[in-house]
Design an enzyme around this catalytic site. Structure first.
Site, PDB file in Angstrom:
ATOM      1  N   CYS A  86       0.831  -1.192   0.000  1.00  0.00           N
ATOM      2  CA  CYS A  86       0.000   0.000   0.000  1.00  0.00           C
ATOM      3  C   CYS A  86       0.867   1.245   0.000  1.00  0.00           C
ATOM      4  CB  CYS A  86      -0.880  -0.031   1.254  1.00  0.00           C
ATOM      5  SG  CYS A  86      -2.057   1.302   1.364  1.00  0.00           S
ATOM      6  N   HIS A 128      -9.362  -3.785  -1.380  1.00  0.00           N
ATOM      7  CA  HIS A 128      -8.308  -3.047  -0.675  1.00  0.00           C
ATOM      8  C   HIS A 128      -8.640  -1.553  -0.619  1.00  0.00           C
ATOM      9  CE1 HIS A 128      -3.898  -2.312   0.255  1.00  0.00           C
ATOM     10  NE2 HIS A 128      -4.272  -1.116  -0.181  1.00  0.00           N
ATOM     11  N   GLU A 129      -9.066  -0.998  -1.757  1.00  0.00           N
ATOM     12  CA  GLU A 129      -9.368   0.437  -1.813  1.00  0.00           C
ATOM     13  C   GLU A 129     -10.644   0.780  -1.043  1.00  0.00           C
ATOM     14  OE1 GLU A 129      -7.080   2.374  -2.564  1.00  0.00           O
ATOM     15  OE2 GLU A 129      -5.834   0.834  -3.490  1.00  0.00           O
TER      16      GLU A 129
END
Length: 168
Positions: A86, A128-129
């Site tokens: 990330c 994830h986002e």
């Protein structure tokens, strides 16, 4: 929101990233941008085996997704374990278990409602986002029986190739 989308996409370009959420650049809005895994020419060039010129040109023109108010509305019962990293936690990677397939709902910048099923790595990036919008980092989802956080310089020691899996 269009200006925010341009900022997010420019940040993706600078960092050669696949996805980014507005909170990651200090904006408290539910907006994410996601690039197709192969929509960057650099990514297409690095494929093994390499793609032909026509395929690379086609892949490089795939537009990124700008999703306003994105939601994961359902998921498969099949899960995959894979490495994630990330921009919010530079140079660190961790194993995360996520559903392989997710049903996604979001609104485009033009106000169009979109509902799609997303699979594989694209589903992972989307999840994830969306997690960022909920205040969750991949660190919060690390597999309990995994190696924990791994610095990018050490990652190759943890990744097992298919050839290694097949050898006794």
């Amino acid at each position: 929101t269009r200006r925010l989308a341009r900022q997010l996409l420019a940040t993706l370009d600078v960092h050669d990233a696949l996805g980014l959420s507005a909170p990651q650049i200090g904006v408290s809005l539910r907006v994410i941008v996601i690039r197709d895994l192969f929509n960057r020419l650099d990514s297409a060039l690095s494929l093994d085996p390499p793609l032909g010129e026509v395929h690379r040109a086609h892949l490089s023109r795939v537009p990124p997704i700008v999703a306003v108010n994105p939601m994961v509305t359902g998921h498969s019962d099949t899960y995959d374990d894979d490495w994630e990293s990330c921009l919010s936690v530079p140079a660190l990677h961790g194993l995360v278990r996520r559903p392989r397939d997710v049903h996604i709902r979001y609104t485009t910048l033009e106000g169009e409602a979109v509902e799609v099923m997303c699979s594989g790595y694209g589903a992972r990036v989307f999840q994830h986002e969306v997690d960022h919008l909920e205040g969750i980092l991949f660190l919060d989802r690390l597999m309990k029986d995994g190696p924990g956080l791994v610095h990018e310089g050490e990652l190759e020691h943890y990744i097992v190739s298919d050839a290694d899996k097949a050898s006794p």
